[in-house]
Design a protein around this motif. Sequence first.
Motif, PDB file in Angstrom:
ATOM      1  N   THR A  59      -1.232   9.369  -1.677  1.00 48.54           N
ATOM      2  CA  THR A  59      -0.489   9.020  -2.887  1.00 48.54           C
ATOM      3  C   THR A  59       0.517   7.910  -2.600  1.00 48.54           C
ATOM      4  OG1 THR A  59      -0.728  11.286  -3.689  1.00 48.54           O
ATOM      5  CG2 THR A  59       0.991   9.938  -4.722  1.00 48.54           C
ATOM      6  N   ILE A  60       1.214   8.037  -1.479  1.00 48.70           N
ATOM      7  CA  ILE A  60       2.190   7.020  -1.072  1.00 48.70           C
ATOM      8  C   ILE A  60       1.503   5.671  -0.907  1.00 48.70           C
ATOM      9  CG2 ILE A  60       3.686   6.301   0.843  1.00 48.70           C
ATOM     10  CD1 ILE A  60       4.313   9.332   1.221  1.00 48.70           C
ATOM     11  N   SER A 101      -7.071   2.809   6.190  1.00 51.41           N
ATOM     12  CA  SER A 101      -5.623   2.822   6.372  1.00 51.41           C
ATOM     13  C   SER A 101      -5.111   4.242   6.594  1.00 51.41           C
ATOM     14  CB  SER A 101      -4.930   2.195   5.165  1.00 51.41           C
ATOM     15  OG  SER A 101      -5.311   0.845   5.044  1.00 51.41           O
ATOM     16  N   LEU A 102      -5.637   5.201   5.846  1.00 53.28           N
ATOM     17  CA  LEU A 102      -5.220   6.588   6.033  1.00 53.28           C
ATOM     18  C   LEU A 102      -5.562   7.091   7.430  1.00 53.28           C
ATOM     19  CD1 LEU A 102      -6.149   8.201   2.607  1.00 53.28           C
ATOM     20  CD2 LEU A 102      -3.863   7.849   3.542  1.00 53.28           C
ATOM     21  N   SER A 123       2.150   7.214  14.404  1.00 53.76           N
ATOM     22  CA  SER A 123       3.405   7.629  13.766  1.00 53.76           C
ATOM     23  C   SER A 123       4.329   6.456  13.447  1.00 53.76           C
ATOM     24  CB  SER A 123       4.128   8.658  14.631  1.00 53.76           C
ATOM     25  OG  SER A 123       4.431   8.120  15.887  1.00 53.76           O
ATOM     26  N   TRP A 124       4.384   5.431  14.306  1.00 57.74           N
ATOM     27  CA  TRP A 124       5.292   4.313  14.027  1.00 57.74           C
ATOM     28  C   TRP A 124       4.877   3.571  12.757  1.00 57.74           C
ATOM     29  CZ3 TRP A 124       3.251  -0.492  13.619  1.00 57.74           C
ATOM     30  CH2 TRP A 124       2.043  -0.759  14.285  1.00 57.74           C
ATOM     31  N   ALA A 125       3.572   3.448  12.534  1.00 58.09           N
ATOM     32  CA  ALA A 125       3.088   2.761  11.334  1.00 58.09           C
ATOM     33  C   ALA A 125       3.340   3.607  10.083  1.00 58.09           C
ATOM     34  CB  ALA A 125       1.598   2.441  11.474  1.00 58.09           C
ATOM     35  N   ARG A 126       3.125   4.901  10.212  1.00 62.29           N
ATOM     36  CA  ARG A 126       3.388   5.794   9.087  1.00 62.29           C
ATOM     37  C   ARG A 126       4.866   5.764   8.709  1.00 62.29           C
ATOM     38  NH1 ARG A 126       1.076  11.693   7.837  1.00 62.29           N
ATOM     39  NH2 ARG A 126       2.401  12.149   6.058  1.00 62.29           N
ATOM     40  N   GLU A 127       5.736   5.733   9.696  1.00 59.22           N
ATOM     41  CA  GLU A 127       7.171   5.662   9.429  1.00 59.22           C
ATOM     42  C   GLU A 127       7.529   4.382   8.671  1.00 59.22           C
ATOM     43  OE1 GLU A 127       9.171   6.198  13.176  1.00 59.22           O
ATOM     44  OE2 GLU A 127       8.356   8.219  13.390  1.00 59.22           O
ATOM     45  N   LYS A 160       9.130   4.343   4.964  1.00 61.39           N
ATOM     46  CA  LYS A 160      10.392   3.634   4.728  1.00 61.39           C
ATOM     47  C   LYS A 160      10.234   2.623   3.589  1.00 61.39           C
ATOM     48  CE  LYS A 160      13.969   0.969   7.004  1.00 61.39           C
ATOM     49  NZ  LYS A 160      14.449   0.365   8.234  1.00 61.39           N
ATOM     50  N   LEU A 161       9.137   1.877   3.586  1.00 57.67           N
ATOM     51  CA  LEU A 161       8.889   0.925   2.513  1.00 57.67           C
ATOM     52  C   LEU A 161       8.765   1.648   1.176  1.00 57.67           C
ATOM     53  CD1 LEU A 161       8.357  -1.958   1.534  1.00 57.67           C
ATOM     54  CD2 LEU A 161       5.933  -1.590   2.061  1.00 57.67           C
TER      55      LEU A 161
END
Length: 72
Positions: A16-17, A48-49, A56-60, A64-65
């Motif tokens: 969803t994000i 992408s999912l 984890s760094w990319a998900r963060e 944040k965006l």
Amino acid sequence: MNNNPNNPFHGLKLETILVKLVEFYGWNELGNKINIRCFNFDPSISSSLKFLRKTSWAREKVEKLYLNTFSN
């Protein structure tokens, strides 16, 4: 992700994000804001999912965006 109701992502799926960010920015702008390969080369929600769930760094960065874009 914590199951705490105070968590801004409580009840939100990563899909969803990502979909909301793609609808808002489009793949090109999203790839400019977060420079990861799955946003810049043959992007898709599925690929992408897979990447974001493992990295984890990319998900963060995506989370944040999302907060910066859609928080009231």
